[in-house]
Design an enzyme around this catalytic site. Sequence first.
Site, mmCIF file in Angstrom:
data_model
loop_
_atom_site.group_PDB
_atom_site.id
_atom_site.type_symbol
_atom_site.label_atom_id
_atom_site.label_comp_id
_atom_site.label_asym_id
_atom_site.label_seq_id
_atom_site.Cartn_x
_atom_site.Cartn_y
_atom_site.Cartn_z
ATOM 1 N N LYS A 116 -21.084 -9.806 -17.443
ATOM 2 C CA LYS A 116 -20.026 -10.364 -16.581
ATOM 3 C C LYS A 116 -20.356 -11.769 -16.082
ATOM 4 O O LYS A 116 -19.459 -12.604 -15.928
ATOM 5 C CB LYS A 116 -19.767 -9.447 -15.380
ATOM 6 C CG LYS A 116 -19.375 -8.030 -15.735
ATOM 7 C CD LYS A 116 -18.234 -7.950 -16.726
ATOM 8 C CE LYS A 116 -18.406 -6.768 -17.655
ATOM 9 N NZ LYS A 116 -17.703 -6.867 -18.932
ATOM 10 N N GLU A 199 -18.352 -13.093 -5.356
ATOM 11 C CA GLU A 199 -17.095 -13.849 -5.423
ATOM 12 C C GLU A 199 -16.152 -13.434 -4.307
ATOM 13 O O GLU A 199 -16.382 -12.442 -3.618
ATOM 14 C CB GLU A 199 -16.446 -13.697 -6.807
ATOM 15 C CG GLU A 199 -16.119 -12.286 -7.211
ATOM 16 C CD GLU A 199 -15.671 -12.157 -8.667
ATOM 17 O OE1 GLU A 199 -16.152 -12.906 -9.546
ATOM 18 O OE2 GLU A 199 -14.834 -11.289 -8.934
ATOM 19 N N HIS A 234 -11.537 3.489 -9.789
ATOM 20 C CA HIS A 234 -11.640 2.692 -11.010
ATOM 21 C C HIS A 234 -11.219 3.443 -12.253
ATOM 22 O O HIS A 234 -11.550 3.074 -13.369
ATOM 23 C CB HIS A 234 -13.040 2.098 -11.173
ATOM 24 C CG HIS A 234 -13.385 1.207 -10.026
ATOM 25 N ND1 HIS A 234 -12.693 0.052 -9.767
ATOM 26 C CD2 HIS A 234 -14.285 1.335 -9.026
ATOM 27 C CE1 HIS A 234 -13.173 -0.506 -8.681
ATOM 28 N NE2 HIS A 234 -14.133 0.263 -8.201
ATOM 29 N N ARG A 292 -12.423 -3.679 -27.141
ATOM 30 C CA ARG A 292 -12.140 -2.413 -27.837
ATOM 31 C C ARG A 292 -10.636 -2.149 -27.756
ATOM 32 O O ARG A 292 -9.913 -2.853 -27.058
ATOM 33 C CB ARG A 292 -12.869 -1.272 -27.119
ATOM 34 C CG ARG A 292 -12.441 -1.172 -25.661
ATOM 35 C CD ARG A 292 -12.758 0.128 -24.991
ATOM 36 N NE ARG A 292 -12.053 0.238 -23.724
ATOM 37 C CZ ARG A 292 -12.456 -0.246 -22.557
ATOM 38 N NH1 ARG A 292 -13.609 -0.888 -22.487
ATOM 39 N NH2 ARG A 292 -11.737 -0.109 -21.473
HETATM 40 C C1 MV4 Z 1 -12.118 -7.606 -8.203
HETATM 41 C C2 MV4 Z 1 -11.128 -7.164 -7.314
HETATM 42 C C3 MV4 Z 1 -10.782 -7.988 -6.281
HETATM 43 N N1 MV4 Z 1 -11.397 -9.173 -6.121
HETATM 44 N N2 MV4 Z 1 -12.689 -8.802 -8.022
HETATM 45 C C4 MV4 Z 1 -12.502 -3.526 -10.652
HETATM 46 C C5 MV4 Z 1 -13.176 -3.238 -11.934
HETATM 47 C C6 MV4 Z 1 -13.575 -4.538 -12.532
HETATM 48 N N3 MV4 Z 1 -12.821 -4.746 -13.716
HETATM 49 C C7 MV4 Z 1 -13.283 -5.552 -11.509
HETATM 50 N N4 MV4 Z 1 -12.488 -4.935 -10.487
HETATM 51 C C8 MV4 Z 1 -11.994 -5.634 -9.441
HETATM 52 N N5 MV4 Z 1 -12.533 -6.851 -9.231
HETATM 53 C C9 MV4 Z 1 -12.315 -9.550 -6.997
HETATM 54 N N6 MV4 Z 1 -12.908 -10.736 -6.828
HETATM 55 C C10 MV4 Z 1 -10.537 -5.928 -7.535
HETATM 56 C C11 MV4 Z 1 -10.973 -5.153 -8.592
HETATM 57 C C12 MV4 Z 1 -10.304 -3.905 -8.762
HETATM 58 C C13 MV4 Z 1 -10.409 -2.883 -7.791
HETATM 59 C C14 MV4 Z 1 -11.183 -2.994 -6.647
HETATM 60 C C15 MV4 Z 1 -11.256 -1.973 -5.714
HETATM 61 C C16 MV4 Z 1 -10.552 -0.781 -5.931
HETATM 62 C C17 MV4 Z 1 -9.794 -0.636 -7.056
HETATM 63 C C18 MV4 Z 1 -9.711 -1.679 -7.997
HETATM 64 C C19 MV4 Z 1 -8.913 -1.523 -9.128
HETATM 65 C C20 MV4 Z 1 -8.830 -2.536 -10.058
HETATM 66 C C21 MV4 Z 1 -9.523 -3.733 -9.856
#
Ligand code: MV4
Length: 495
Positions: A116, A199, A234, A292
């Site tokens: 990442k 971040e 998630h 994928r």
């Molecule tokens: C975030 C975010 C908010 N702000 N990054 C979740 C999995 C990965 N793909 C990155 N994710 C997130 N990154 C920033 N800077 C929100 C998510 C996020 C999430 C966070 C808390 C609870 C549920 C979530 C569902 C999708 C994405």
Amino acid sequence: MLTKILIANRGEIAIRIMRACRELGIKTIAVYSEADHNAQHVQFADEAVLLGGAAPKESYLNVEALLRAARDSQADAIHPGYGFLSENASFAAAVESANLTFIGPSADSIRAMGDKAESKILMKKAGVPTVPGYEGLETYEEFLKAANEIGYPVLVKAAAGGGGKGMRVVNAESELKEAIELARSEARNAFGDERLLIEKYLAEAHHIEIQVFGDKHGNLVHLFERECSVQRRHQKIIEESPSPLLTPELRAKMGEAAVNAAKTVGYYNAGTVEFIFDPKTQQYYFLEMNTRLQVEHPVTELVTGLDLVHWQIRIAAGQKFPFSQSDLHQHGHAIECRVYAEDPTTGFLPSTGKLLQFIQPQGPGIRVDSGFAAGDEVTHFYDPLLAKLIVHAGNREDAIQRMQNALNDFIVHGVVTNMDYMHAVLETDDFKQGKVTTRWVETKFGEWSIPQPELNALIAAALADVVFIGGKAQPAVSNETDPFNPWKQTGNYRN
Ligand code: MV4
């Protein structure tokens, strides 16, 4: 063209891939674990090879056994599906080294997007918007300075992670030190790599992803977006396309950003670029790229009219993708609900057992991708996904209605499912207005409780299960005079 494909996966996705192979005149090889002897994907394939024990490490993650199975059965390619080894760069490389075709991107693309921190640096260089933040910090003092600069709340993420593992929200300076320590040890345990990135945390945002598709000749297009904001821990539960939020201008810009992201790593085959979208500022930021085929790909298939697995196979075989961006359009609206064998009343614990009834909904605009049939056992060894229910209609409102009817018509006895829960989500004003953010399910939809079924319905269900003996559908009253009755037995009928 390829002639024989080994599918290194199980369940609904293995069957989905085998269907595509059949349609293209390609032979299929299933692989299975000791727990999956009688699984649907084994019965669906032309050939099947036992890999090892039920534990994924002994079977679906067993690289040596998979390569041996491919060689012994003379496969010319391996499709990894999703999960398991699908995003393992070493596996992709090992497949190609064994002179087999890996149906997916290059090992280098997988590796570049797997980290990442590294992928974020690559994206910044390519001009793809990323969330303001820092990579490569080490000391607490460095993190503290960064957090103050970014402004709380901030998010600490594992650099080696993905899919939300090792992620921690920090609301104030007082929580920072502990959050870093916890995230670090989680990252070390989960990935053997304790690097973190920090971040800005976007709390009220939508998760919108763009499907991309490229061939090995440098053609790369996007197949529009999927809105995936309805998630729990998630795990996505409802996905749709188009997103109710995007304007044509934003869609075009995000699509272009996704294509640029993929081009940066020389991408080919199917991939998904995840963005977080802030509805207040209308800004979108790159989160990660999944290298994928995704669980929710059918939503894109219904809206674009393309069979993504067909094209994955053709592209792996070296064919050109014949469509340019202007050839591609979205038609109508598609929604997917993931039907899980899990119990909303126990905090969504997996619900295991024998499927006494499993009757899928049917009708115009309804698609069910499933790896189960009545009589099958749902075990605790694997993902409790029973089926993906996907609907397509002319517009969003009709698609929601069609999905609710299809959920009502889907009969599952023997395990508890999340179908009532999803039906209730679709019923809310927030969902109907497209206002569901990534935290909505867990913060605003917490108070949902299971409606009690009517006594008559319970009695009818119990009677229906009684006639379902030994996992085989049997008539409640056997008609011994019917010469074609498949259940006709000599001697004592009961077993
Ligand atoms: C975030 C975010 C908010 N702000 N990054 C979740 C999995 C990965 N793909 C990155 N994710 C997130 N990154 C920033 N800077 C929100 C998510 C996020 C999430 C966070 C808390 C609870 C549920 C979530 C569902 C999708 C994405």
